[in-house]
Write an enzyme that holds these catalytic residues in place. Structure first.
Site, PDB file in Angstrom:
ATOM      1  N   CYS A 155       0.850  -1.190   0.000  1.00  0.00           N
ATOM      2  CA  CYS A 155       0.000   0.000   0.000  1.00  0.00           C
ATOM      3  C   CYS A 155       0.894   1.251   0.000  1.00  0.00           C
ATOM      4  O   CYS A 155       1.797   1.368   0.833  1.00  0.00           O
ATOM      5  CB  CYS A 155      -0.896  -0.027   1.229  1.00  0.00           C
ATOM      6  SG  CYS A 155      -1.935   1.437   1.403  1.00  0.00           S
ATOM      7  N   CYS A 195      -8.816  -4.954  -9.631  1.00  0.00           N
ATOM      8  CA  CYS A 195      -8.404  -3.879 -10.537  1.00  0.00           C
ATOM      9  C   CYS A 195      -7.900  -2.725  -9.664  1.00  0.00           C
ATOM     10  O   CYS A 195      -8.688  -2.034  -9.034  1.00  0.00           O
ATOM     11  CB  CYS A 195      -9.619  -3.474 -11.368  1.00  0.00           C
ATOM     12  SG  CYS A 195      -9.266  -2.225 -12.587  1.00  0.00           S
TER      13      CYS A 195
HETATM   14 ZN   LIG Z   1      -2.749   1.021   3.600  1.00  0.00          ZN
END
Ligand SMILES: [Zn+2]
Length: 186
Positions: free
Chosen positions: A100, A171
């Site tokens: 992330c 996606c």
């Molecule tokens: Zn995160």
């Protein structure tokens, strides 16, 4: 032309066919997918330090603005979508882990990625327990949107037209990801 037919047409071209064969194929069965999920750390660079999903990261918007660039902030914190075909990660094929961009949580490995020809980095499964899902109705028809379980950042949408055996297409916005090659720093 339907996407599947387009893929068939592309695969029938000798050069592209060879390129497709060189790309990693998804495992044949659910057991193979579970193995990829269980063994994801084998793709993590030896010198990488990554957080756990159980260590929440909650920040105010102004803090996120300091940490993220404007494209990352728009996608992760405002549920935006980057323009298709713009992410360098579309072509990222090295072994490694996608984390992330907001909080560093590992989300996918290179072995979970496939070429969907949509213009966004696409994955047929994820590292387990790293996303929370919710339905959104922004395009009238419901789509399942997913968020990083650690920082709440928006990453993309999951569809059911992916390759077997999972049939999932995660996606993901490229700007919401950071790639750590297995060989160490990019
Ligand atoms: Zn995160």
């Amino acid at each position: 032309m339907k996407r599947r037919n387009l893929l068939k047409a592309l695969a029938s071209l000798p050069l592209l066919g060879a390129w497709r064969a060189a790309a990693a194929a998804p495992p044949k069965d659910a057991k193979g997918v579970e193995e990829l999920q269980r063994n994801w750390k084998t793709l993590l660079a030896a010198n990488a330090t990554v957080p756990l999903p159980t260590e929440p990261l909650k920040l105010a918007d102004e803090e996120w603005r300091k940490r993220l660039d404007s494209a990352q902030f728009y996608v992760l914190r405002k549920e935006g979508t980057e323009r298709g075909g713009t992410s360098p990660l579309n072509d990222e094929k090295r072994p490694g882990v996608f984390v992330c961009a907001g909080c560093g949580l590992p989300l996918f490995t290179s072995e979970m990625k496939y070429e969907s020809f949509t213009g966004w980095p696409s994955f047929f499964t994820t590292i387990p327990g790293v996303f929370a899902r919710k339905k959104d109705f922004m395009l009238i028809l419901p789509r399942t949107e997913y968020h990083c379980v650690r920082c709440g950042g928006h990453h993309g949408h999951v569809f059911d037209d992916g390759p077997p055996p999972t049939r999932q297409r995660w996606c993901n916005n490229g700007v919401a990801l950071r790639f750590i090659p297995k060989t160490g720093a990019a």
